[in-house]
Design an enzyme around this catalytic site. Structure first.
Site, PDB file in Angstrom:
ATOM      1  CG  HIS A  16      51.629   0.023 -18.249  1.00 35.43           C
ATOM      2  ND1 HIS A  16      50.708   0.552 -17.379  1.00 35.43           N
ATOM      3  CD2 HIS A  16      52.833   0.476 -17.828  1.00 35.43           C
ATOM      4  CE1 HIS A  16      51.341   1.291 -16.476  1.00 35.43           C
ATOM      5  NE2 HIS A  16      52.636   1.255 -16.728  1.00 35.43           N
TER       6      HIS A  16
ATOM      7  CG  ASN B 139      57.642   0.007 -16.516  1.00 34.56           C
ATOM      8  OD1 ASN B 139      58.339  -0.711 -17.219  1.00 34.56           O
ATOM      9  ND2 ASN B 139      56.881  -0.473 -15.550  1.00 34.56           N
TER      10      ASN B 139
ATOM     11  CG  HIS C  32      60.237  11.429  -8.139  1.00 37.97           C
ATOM     12  ND1 HIS C  32      59.204  12.149  -7.565  1.00 37.97           N
ATOM     13  CD2 HIS C  32      59.695  10.883  -9.257  1.00 37.97           C
ATOM     14  CE1 HIS C  32      58.112  12.037  -8.291  1.00 37.97           C
ATOM     15  NE2 HIS C  32      58.386  11.281  -9.339  1.00 37.97           N
TER      16      HIS C  32
ATOM     17  CD  GLU D 210      52.427  14.866 -11.292  1.00 37.22           C
ATOM     18  OE1 GLU D 210      51.633  14.083 -10.746  1.00 37.22           O
ATOM     19  OE2 GLU D 210      53.216  14.511 -12.172  1.00 37.22           O
TER      20      GLU D 210
ATOM     21  CG  ASP E 203      47.994   3.869 -11.946  1.00 33.29           C
ATOM     22  OD1 ASP E 203      47.171   4.804 -11.991  1.00 33.29           O
ATOM     23  OD2 ASP E 203      48.607   3.455 -12.949  1.00 33.29           O
TER      24      ASP E 203
HETATM   25  P1  5GP Z   1      56.033   2.106 -13.303  1.00 34.96           P
HETATM   26  O1  5GP Z   1      55.305   2.393 -12.034  1.00 34.96           O
HETATM   27  O2  5GP Z   1      55.157   1.389 -14.311  1.00 34.96           O
HETATM   28  O3  5GP Z   1      57.349   1.447 -13.112  1.00 34.96           O
HETATM   29  O4  5GP Z   1      56.414   3.534 -13.949  1.00 34.96           O
HETATM   30  C1  5GP Z   1      55.550   4.251 -14.795  1.00 34.96           C
HETATM   31  C2  5GP Z   1      54.347   4.800 -14.044  1.00 34.96           C
HETATM   32  O5  5GP Z   1      54.763   5.809 -13.114  1.00 34.96           O
HETATM   33  C3  5GP Z   1      53.369   5.536 -14.952  1.00 34.96           C
HETATM   34  O6  5GP Z   1      52.440   4.649 -15.539  1.00 34.96           O
HETATM   35  C4  5GP Z   1      52.701   6.508 -13.992  1.00 34.96           C
HETATM   36  O7  5GP Z   1      51.682   5.863 -13.280  1.00 34.96           O
HETATM   37  C5  5GP Z   1      53.813   6.853 -13.031  1.00 34.96           C
HETATM   38  N1  5GP Z   1      54.498   8.115 -13.429  1.00 34.96           N
HETATM   39  C6  5GP Z   1      55.640   8.249 -14.120  1.00 34.96           C
HETATM   40  N2  5GP Z   1      55.963   9.550 -14.291  1.00 34.96           N
HETATM   41  C7  5GP Z   1      55.011  10.255 -13.670  1.00 34.96           C
HETATM   42  C8  5GP Z   1      54.795  11.648 -13.478  1.00 34.96           C
HETATM   43  O8  5GP Z   1      55.552  12.518 -13.931  1.00 34.96           O
HETATM   44  N3  5GP Z   1      53.693  11.999 -12.794  1.00 34.96           N
HETATM   45  C9  5GP Z   1      52.826  11.071 -12.269  1.00 34.96           C
HETATM   46  N4  5GP Z   1      51.775  11.512 -11.588  1.00 34.96           N
HETATM   47  N5  5GP Z   1      53.011   9.750 -12.419  1.00 34.96           N
HETATM   48  C10 5GP Z   1      54.079   9.346 -13.122  1.00 34.96           C
END
Ligand code: 5GP
Length: 364
Positions: A72, A24, A20, A228, A168
Protein backbone atom coordinates in the site's frame (compact mmCIF):
# COMPACT_ATOMS: atom_id res chain seq x y z
CA UNK A 1 2.21 -40.51 -13.96
CA UNK A 2 2.30 -38.56 -17.20
CA UNK A 3 5.20 -36.35 -18.12
CA UNK A 4 5.08 -33.25 -15.93
CA UNK A 5 6.12 -30.86 -18.72
CA UNK A 6 3.31 -32.13 -20.89
CA UNK A 7 0.77 -31.81 -18.10
CA UNK A 8 1.99 -28.29 -17.26
CA UNK A 9 1.61 -27.31 -20.92
CA UNK A 10 -1.89 -28.81 -20.93
CA UNK A 11 -2.86 -26.87 -17.80
CA UNK A 12 -1.56 -23.70 -19.42
CA UNK A 13 -3.53 -24.29 -22.61
CA UNK A 14 -6.74 -25.13 -20.73
CA UNK A 15 -9.20 -22.20 -20.78
CA UNK A 16 -9.58 -21.13 -17.16
CA UNK A 17 -11.83 -18.99 -15.01
CA UNK A 18 -10.27 -17.05 -12.12
CA UNK A 19 -12.73 -15.78 -9.52
CA UNK A 20 -10.54 -15.05 -6.50
CA UNK A 21 -7.55 -12.83 -7.25
CA UNK A 22 -6.65 -9.67 -5.33
CA UNK A 23 -5.21 -6.95 -7.55
CA UNK A 24 -2.39 -5.91 -5.25
CA UNK A 25 -1.56 -9.52 -4.42
CA UNK A 26 -1.11 -10.15 -8.13
CA UNK A 27 1.62 -7.57 -8.77
CA UNK A 28 4.59 -8.98 -10.65
CA UNK A 29 7.62 -9.31 -8.36
CA UNK A 30 9.73 -7.49 -10.94
CA UNK A 31 7.34 -4.52 -10.88
CA UNK A 32 7.22 -4.53 -7.09
CA UNK A 33 11.00 -4.50 -6.87
CA UNK A 34 11.24 -1.75 -9.47
CA UNK A 35 8.68 0.41 -7.64
CA UNK A 36 10.36 -0.23 -4.28
CA UNK A 37 13.78 0.66 -5.71
CA UNK A 38 12.33 3.86 -7.16
CA UNK A 39 10.81 4.85 -3.80
CA UNK A 40 14.14 3.97 -2.15
CA UNK A 41 15.97 6.34 -4.51
CA UNK A 42 13.49 9.08 -3.64
CA UNK A 43 14.16 8.46 0.05
CA UNK A 44 10.55 7.47 0.77
CA UNK A 45 11.46 3.95 1.93
CA UNK A 46 14.72 2.09 2.60
CA UNK A 47 14.91 -0.34 -0.32
CA UNK A 48 17.20 -2.81 1.47
CA UNK A 49 14.64 -3.13 4.29
CA UNK A 50 11.95 -4.39 1.93
CA UNK A 51 13.82 -6.21 -0.85
CA UNK A 52 14.24 -9.42 1.13
CA UNK A 53 10.57 -9.40 2.21
CA UNK A 54 9.47 -9.11 -1.39
CA UNK A 55 11.72 -11.91 -2.60
CA UNK A 56 11.01 -14.30 0.30
CA UNK A 57 8.27 -16.70 -0.85
CA UNK A 58 7.51 -18.54 2.43
CA UNK A 59 5.28 -16.36 4.61
CA UNK A 60 2.67 -16.84 7.32
CA UNK A 61 -0.78 -15.23 6.94
CA UNK A 62 0.19 -12.41 9.35
CA UNK A 63 3.46 -11.78 7.45
CA UNK A 64 1.40 -11.55 4.28
CA UNK A 65 -0.63 -8.79 5.84
CA UNK A 66 2.58 -6.97 6.78
CA UNK A 67 3.56 -7.24 3.15
CA UNK A 68 0.20 -5.83 2.05
CA UNK A 69 0.89 -2.76 4.18
CA UNK A 70 4.13 -2.39 2.27
CA UNK A 71 2.28 -2.81 -1.05
CA UNK A 72 0.00 0.00 0.00
CA UNK A 73 2.99 2.31 0.46
CA UNK A 74 4.50 1.24 -2.84
CA UNK A 75 1.42 1.16 -5.00
CA UNK A 76 -0.69 4.12 -4.07
CA UNK A 77 -0.50 6.70 -6.82
CA UNK A 78 -2.96 6.60 -9.70
CA UNK A 79 -0.43 5.87 -12.44
CA UNK A 80 0.98 2.94 -10.51
CA UNK A 81 -2.49 1.50 -9.90
CA UNK A 82 -3.19 1.81 -13.64
CA UNK A 83 0.12 0.14 -14.54
CA UNK A 84 -0.39 -2.70 -12.07
CA UNK A 85 -3.93 -3.37 -13.28
CA UNK A 86 -2.80 -3.50 -16.89
CA UNK A 87 0.06 -5.88 -16.12
CA UNK A 88 -2.07 -8.13 -13.92
CA UNK A 89 -4.73 -8.54 -16.62
CA UNK A 90 -2.04 -9.22 -19.23
CA UNK A 91 -0.50 -11.87 -16.98
CA UNK A 92 -3.81 -13.66 -16.45
CA UNK A 93 -4.57 -13.48 -20.18
CA UNK A 94 -1.16 -14.87 -21.06
CA UNK A 95 -2.02 -18.08 -19.31
CA UNK A 96 -5.38 -18.55 -20.94
CA UNK A 97 -7.62 -17.20 -18.24
CA UNK A 98 -10.71 -16.49 -20.36
CA UNK A 99 -12.73 -14.85 -17.59
CA UNK A 100 -11.29 -12.96 -14.64
CA UNK A 101 -13.08 -11.48 -11.66
CA UNK A 102 -10.40 -9.24 -10.26
CA UNK A 103 -11.03 -7.91 -6.78
CA UNK A 104 -9.58 -4.83 -5.18
CA UNK A 105 -10.14 -2.60 -2.16
CA UNK A 106 -10.93 0.98 -3.19
CA UNK A 107 -8.53 3.21 -1.23
CA UNK A 108 -8.37 6.78 0.00
CA UNK A 109 -4.92 8.32 0.07
CA UNK A 110 -5.16 12.00 0.84
CA UNK A 111 -1.47 12.72 0.27
CA UNK A 112 -1.78 11.52 -3.34
CA UNK A 113 -5.18 13.14 -3.85
CA UNK A 114 -6.70 9.70 -4.10
CA UNK A 115 -10.31 8.91 -3.23
CA UNK A 116 -12.00 5.54 -3.52
CA UNK A 117 -13.62 6.76 -6.74
CA UNK A 118 -10.36 8.03 -8.28
CA UNK A 119 -8.65 4.76 -7.26
CA UNK A 120 -11.32 2.87 -9.20
CA UNK A 121 -10.90 5.20 -12.18
CA UNK A 122 -7.20 4.31 -12.17
CA UNK A 123 -8.13 0.60 -12.13
CA UNK A 124 -10.56 1.09 -15.03
CA UNK A 125 -7.91 3.04 -16.93
CA UNK A 126 -5.60 0.07 -16.44
CA UNK A 127 -8.17 -2.31 -17.90
CA UNK A 128 -8.69 -0.06 -20.89
CA UNK A 129 -4.94 0.28 -21.42
CA UNK A 130 -4.49 -3.43 -22.00
CA UNK A 131 -3.27 -3.71 -25.56
CA UNK A 132 -1.30 -6.95 -25.65
CA UNK A 133 -4.59 -8.74 -25.18
CA UNK A 134 -8.03 -8.20 -26.53
CA UNK A 135 -10.21 -7.14 -23.65
CA UNK A 136 -13.45 -8.76 -24.63
CA UNK A 137 -15.42 -6.57 -22.26
CA UNK A 138 -13.58 -3.34 -23.02
CA UNK A 139 -14.86 -0.79 -22.25
CA UNK A 140 -17.22 -3.13 -20.43
CA UNK A 141 -19.99 -2.67 -22.95
CA UNK A 142 -22.36 -5.62 -23.07
CA UNK A 143 -22.80 -5.29 -26.85
CA UNK A 144 -19.11 -5.65 -27.27
CA UNK A 145 -19.24 -8.79 -25.21
CA UNK A 146 -22.10 -10.34 -27.16
CA UNK A 147 -20.41 -10.03 -30.50
CA UNK A 148 -16.91 -10.90 -29.36
CA UNK A 149 -15.47 -14.14 -30.65
CA UNK A 150 -12.30 -15.65 -29.40
CA UNK A 151 -9.53 -15.12 -31.88
CA UNK A 152 -7.91 -18.16 -33.46
CA UNK A 153 -4.67 -16.23 -33.62
CA UNK A 154 -2.43 -17.97 -31.07
CA UNK A 155 -0.59 -14.75 -30.25
CA UNK A 156 -3.70 -12.91 -29.23
CA UNK A 157 -5.15 -13.95 -25.92
CA UNK A 158 -8.68 -12.88 -25.14
CA UNK A 159 -9.91 -12.22 -21.67
CA UNK A 160 -13.20 -11.03 -20.26
CA UNK A 161 -12.67 -9.02 -17.08
CA UNK A 162 -15.10 -8.07 -14.33
CA UNK A 163 -14.40 -6.39 -11.00
CA UNK A 164 -15.31 -7.14 -7.41
CA UNK A 165 -14.90 -4.37 -4.84
CA UNK A 166 -13.46 -5.51 -1.52
CA UNK A 167 -14.35 -4.19 1.88
CA UNK A 168 -11.28 -4.29 4.14
CA UNK A 169 -11.93 -5.66 7.62
CA UNK A 170 -10.22 -2.59 9.09
CA UNK A 171 -12.98 -0.38 7.70
CA UNK A 172 -15.92 1.17 9.54
CA UNK A 173 -19.55 0.52 8.61
CA UNK A 174 -19.66 3.93 6.90
CA UNK A 175 -16.53 3.19 4.85
CA UNK A 176 -17.92 -0.21 3.86
CA UNK A 177 -21.18 1.44 2.79
CA UNK A 178 -19.18 3.90 0.69
CA UNK A 179 -17.55 0.98 -1.14
CA UNK A 180 -20.94 -0.62 -1.84
CA UNK A 181 -22.29 2.71 -3.12
CA UNK A 182 -19.29 2.92 -5.45
CA UNK A 183 -19.88 -0.63 -6.66
CA UNK A 184 -23.51 0.20 -7.42
CA UNK A 185 -22.40 3.34 -9.29
CA UNK A 186 -19.82 1.41 -11.32
CA UNK A 187 -22.03 -1.55 -12.10
CA UNK A 188 -22.34 -0.59 -15.77
CA UNK A 189 -18.56 -0.35 -15.97
CA UNK A 190 -18.00 -3.97 -15.04
CA UNK A 191 -18.32 -4.17 -11.24
CA UNK A 192 -20.21 -7.38 -10.48
CA UNK A 193 -19.92 -7.97 -6.76
CA UNK A 194 -18.66 -7.24 -3.27
CA UNK A 195 -16.05 -9.08 -1.22
CA UNK A 196 -15.14 -8.98 2.46
CA UNK A 197 -11.41 -9.50 2.99
CA UNK A 198 -8.42 -8.23 4.93
CA UNK A 199 -6.78 -9.52 8.09
CA UNK A 200 -9.19 -12.10 9.57
CA UNK A 201 -7.98 -11.27 13.08
CA UNK A 202 -9.23 -7.70 12.70
CA UNK A 203 -12.81 -6.35 12.79
CA UNK A 204 -16.24 -7.71 13.66
CA UNK A 205 -18.84 -9.23 11.41
CA UNK A 206 -21.51 -6.88 12.80
CA UNK A 207 -19.53 -3.90 11.42
CA UNK A 208 -19.77 -5.20 7.84
CA UNK A 209 -23.20 -6.84 7.86
CA UNK A 210 -25.14 -3.62 7.08
CA UNK A 211 -23.02 -2.95 3.97
CA UNK A 212 -23.18 -6.58 2.80
CA UNK A 213 -26.95 -6.58 3.27
CA UNK A 214 -27.17 -3.28 1.39
CA UNK A 215 -25.17 -4.80 -1.49
CA UNK A 216 -27.52 -7.76 -1.63
CA UNK A 217 -30.61 -5.53 -1.53
CA UNK A 218 -29.19 -3.75 -4.56
CA UNK A 219 -28.67 -6.96 -6.49
CA UNK A 220 -24.90 -7.20 -6.03
CA UNK A 221 -23.67 -10.73 -5.27
CA UNK A 222 -21.40 -11.10 -2.24
CA UNK A 223 -18.38 -13.30 -1.61
CA UNK A 224 -16.81 -13.57 1.84
CA UNK A 225 -13.41 -14.70 3.09
CA UNK A 226 -14.53 -17.30 5.56
CA UNK A 227 -12.72 -19.60 7.97
CA UNK A 228 -9.14 -18.44 7.46
CA UNK A 229 -8.74 -18.68 11.23
CA UNK A 230 -10.72 -20.52 13.91
CA UNK A 231 -13.78 -18.35 14.56
CA UNK A 232 -16.86 -20.50 14.95
CA UNK A 233 -19.09 -17.57 15.85
CA UNK A 234 -18.20 -15.64 12.70
CA UNK A 235 -18.44 -18.69 10.44
CA UNK A 236 -21.96 -19.24 11.83
CA UNK A 237 -22.90 -15.62 11.16
CA UNK A 238 -21.51 -15.82 7.62
CA UNK A 239 -23.49 -18.99 6.93
CA UNK A 240 -26.62 -17.29 8.33
CA UNK A 241 -26.02 -14.54 5.75
CA UNK A 242 -25.64 -17.22 3.06
CA UNK A 243 -23.16 -15.50 0.69
CA UNK A 244 -23.21 -16.17 -3.04
CA UNK A 245 -19.67 -17.58 -2.79
CA UNK A 246 -17.14 -18.23 -0.07
CA UNK A 247 -13.37 -17.92 -0.17
CA UNK A 248 -11.02 -20.43 1.50
CA UNK A 249 -13.30 -22.20 4.05
CA UNK A 250 -10.33 -23.74 5.87
CA UNK A 251 -11.36 -23.87 9.52
CA UNK A 252 -14.88 -25.23 9.22
CA UNK A 253 -16.31 -28.10 11.26
CA UNK A 254 -18.77 -30.82 10.26
CA UNK A 255 -21.79 -28.74 11.22
CA UNK A 256 -20.54 -25.83 9.07
CA UNK A 257 -19.96 -28.17 6.14
CA UNK A 258 -23.48 -29.49 6.27
CA UNK A 259 -24.84 -25.92 6.33
CA UNK A 260 -22.72 -25.06 3.29
CA UNK A 261 -23.87 -28.12 1.41
CA UNK A 262 -27.57 -27.56 1.33
CA UNK A 263 -27.57 -24.20 -0.48
CA UNK A 264 -24.46 -25.46 -2.40
CA UNK A 265 -22.47 -22.27 -1.78
CA UNK A 266 -19.57 -22.37 -4.28
CA UNK A 267 -16.11 -22.27 -2.70
CA UNK A 268 -13.14 -20.42 -4.13
CA UNK A 269 -10.26 -22.83 -3.48
CA UNK A 270 -6.75 -21.41 -3.16
CA UNK A 271 -4.42 -24.39 -2.69
CA UNK A 272 -1.02 -22.67 -2.66
CA UNK A 273 -2.23 -19.72 -0.59
CA UNK A 274 -3.82 -21.97 2.03
CA UNK A 275 -0.71 -24.10 2.25
CA UNK A 276 1.79 -21.22 2.34
CA UNK A 277 -0.16 -19.41 5.04
CA UNK A 278 -0.45 -22.61 7.11
CA UNK A 279 -4.24 -22.71 6.88
CA UNK A 280 -3.93 -26.37 5.82
CA UNK A 281 -1.14 -28.75 6.89
CA UNK A 282 -0.38 -29.80 3.31
CA UNK A 283 -1.99 -29.59 -0.10
CA UNK A 284 -2.67 -33.33 0.10
CA UNK A 285 -4.78 -32.69 3.23
CA UNK A 286 -6.70 -29.80 1.70
CA UNK A 287 -10.52 -29.89 2.04
CA UNK A 288 -10.60 -29.93 -1.79
CA UNK A 289 -10.58 -33.73 -1.50
CA UNK A 290 -13.77 -33.94 0.57
CA UNK A 291 -15.56 -31.29 -1.47
CA UNK A 292 -14.58 -32.96 -4.73
CA UNK A 293 -15.85 -36.33 -3.53
CA UNK A 294 -19.33 -34.87 -2.88
CA UNK A 295 -19.32 -32.83 -6.09
CA UNK A 296 -19.58 -29.52 -4.25
CA UNK A 297 -19.17 -26.48 -6.56
CA UNK A 298 -15.56 -25.29 -6.38
CA UNK A 299 -13.37 -22.95 -8.37
CA UNK A 300 -9.58 -23.26 -8.39
CA UNK A 301 -8.12 -19.80 -7.81
CA UNK A 302 -4.80 -18.15 -7.00
CA UNK A 303 -5.75 -15.59 -4.31
CA UNK A 304 -2.50 -13.64 -4.73
CA UNK A 305 -0.37 -15.05 -7.56
CA UNK A 306 2.37 -12.44 -7.04
CA UNK A 307 2.53 -12.85 -3.29
CA UNK A 308 2.53 -16.65 -3.43
CA UNK A 309 4.53 -17.05 -6.65
CA UNK A 310 1.84 -19.14 -8.29
CA UNK A 311 -0.45 -18.95 -11.31
CA UNK A 312 -3.85 -20.35 -12.20
CA UNK A 313 -2.21 -22.95 -14.44
CA UNK A 314 0.02 -23.97 -11.57
CA UNK A 315 -3.02 -24.37 -9.28
CA UNK A 316 -4.58 -26.72 -11.86
CA UNK A 317 -1.32 -28.61 -12.18
CA UNK A 318 -1.10 -28.95 -8.39
CA UNK A 319 -4.67 -30.24 -8.19
CA UNK A 320 -4.08 -32.72 -11.03
CA UNK A 321 -0.90 -34.14 -9.53
CA UNK A 322 -1.86 -34.07 -5.85
CA UNK A 323 -5.38 -35.45 -6.21
CA UNK A 324 -4.62 -37.60 -9.26
CA UNK A 325 -7.29 -36.06 -11.47
CA UNK A 326 -7.54 -37.04 -15.12
CA UNK A 327 -7.59 -34.48 -17.90
CA UNK A 328 -11.36 -34.92 -18.30
CA UNK A 329 -11.84 -34.29 -14.60
CA UNK A 330 -9.64 -31.20 -14.77
CA UNK A 331 -11.51 -30.00 -17.82
CA UNK A 332 -14.81 -30.42 -16.00
CA UNK A 333 -13.46 -28.51 -13.01
CA UNK A 334 -12.52 -25.59 -15.24
CA UNK A 335 -15.82 -25.75 -17.09
CA UNK A 336 -18.10 -25.87 -14.03
CA UNK A 337 -16.55 -22.65 -12.71
CA UNK A 338 -18.72 -20.96 -15.37
CA UNK A 339 -21.79 -21.54 -13.23
CA UNK A 340 -20.29 -19.60 -10.29
CA UNK A 341 -19.38 -16.36 -12.04
CA UNK A 342 -21.06 -13.15 -10.85
CA UNK A 343 -21.45 -11.74 -14.36
CA UNK A 344 -24.81 -11.82 -16.11
CA UNK A 345 -26.30 -14.61 -18.22
CA UNK A 346 -24.86 -13.22 -21.47
CA UNK A 347 -21.37 -13.71 -20.09
CA UNK A 348 -22.24 -17.16 -18.78
CA UNK A 349 -23.52 -18.19 -22.22
CA UNK A 350 -20.37 -16.81 -23.77
CA UNK A 351 -18.21 -18.85 -21.39
CA UNK A 352 -20.28 -21.99 -21.85
CA UNK A 353 -19.64 -21.65 -25.60
CA UNK A 354 -15.90 -21.42 -25.03
CA UNK A 355 -15.90 -24.63 -23.08
CA UNK A 356 -18.17 -26.37 -25.57
CA UNK A 357 -15.82 -25.36 -28.35
CA UNK A 358 -12.92 -26.60 -26.33
CA UNK A 359 -13.55 -30.35 -26.47
CA UNK A 360 -10.05 -30.56 -27.88
CA UNK A 361 -8.69 -29.87 -24.40
CA UNK A 362 -10.29 -32.86 -22.77
CA UNK A 363 -7.66 -35.41 -23.74
CA UNK A 364 -7.63 -38.56 -21.68
P1 5GP B 1 -6.09 -5.02 -2.99
O1 5GP B 1 -7.47 -5.11 -2.42
O2 5GP B 1 -5.26 -3.95 -2.30
O3 5GP B 1 -6.04 -4.93 -4.47
O4 5GP B 1 -5.38 -6.44 -2.67
C1 5GP B 1 -4.70 -6.70 -1.47
C2 5GP B 1 -5.66 -6.81 -0.29
O5 5GP B 1 -6.49 -7.96 -0.42
C3 5GP B 1 -4.94 -7.04 1.04
O6 5GP B 1 -4.53 -5.82 1.63
C4 5GP B 1 -6.00 -7.75 1.86
O7 5GP B 1 -6.89 -6.82 2.42
C5 5GP B 1 -6.74 -8.57 0.83
N1 5GP B 1 -6.22 -9.96 0.77
C6 5GP B 1 -5.33 -10.47 -0.10
N2 5GP B 1 -5.10 -11.78 0.14
C7 5GP B 1 -5.88 -12.11 1.17
C8 5GP B 1 -6.10 -13.33 1.88
O8 5GP B 1 -5.51 -14.38 1.61
N3 5GP B 1 -6.97 -13.28 2.90
C9 5GP B 1 -7.65 -12.13 3.24
N4 5GP B 1 -8.51 -12.19 4.25
N5 5GP B 1 -7.47 -10.98 2.58
C10 5GP B 1 -6.59 -10.96 1.57
Amino acid sequence: MEDSRELKAWCLALPKIELHAHLNGSIRNSTLLELARDLGEKGIIVFEDVAHIITNSGRSLSECFMLFDLFHVIATDHDTVTRITKEVVEDFASENVVYLELRTTPKNNESKGMTKRSYMKAVLDGLNAVDAVELVSSPFGKQCLKTAKFSKDQDRKNICVRLILSIDRRETTAAAMETVDLAIELRDLGVVGIDLSGNPLVGNWSTFLPALTYARENGLPVTIHCGEVHNKEEVNAILDFCPDRIGHACFLDEEDWSRLRSPQIPIEICLTSNHKTNCVPSIKDHHFVDLYSINHPMILCTDDPGLFSSSVSNEYYLAATTFELSRSEMYRLAQTATESVFADDAVKCFLREIFEDGKIYQGT
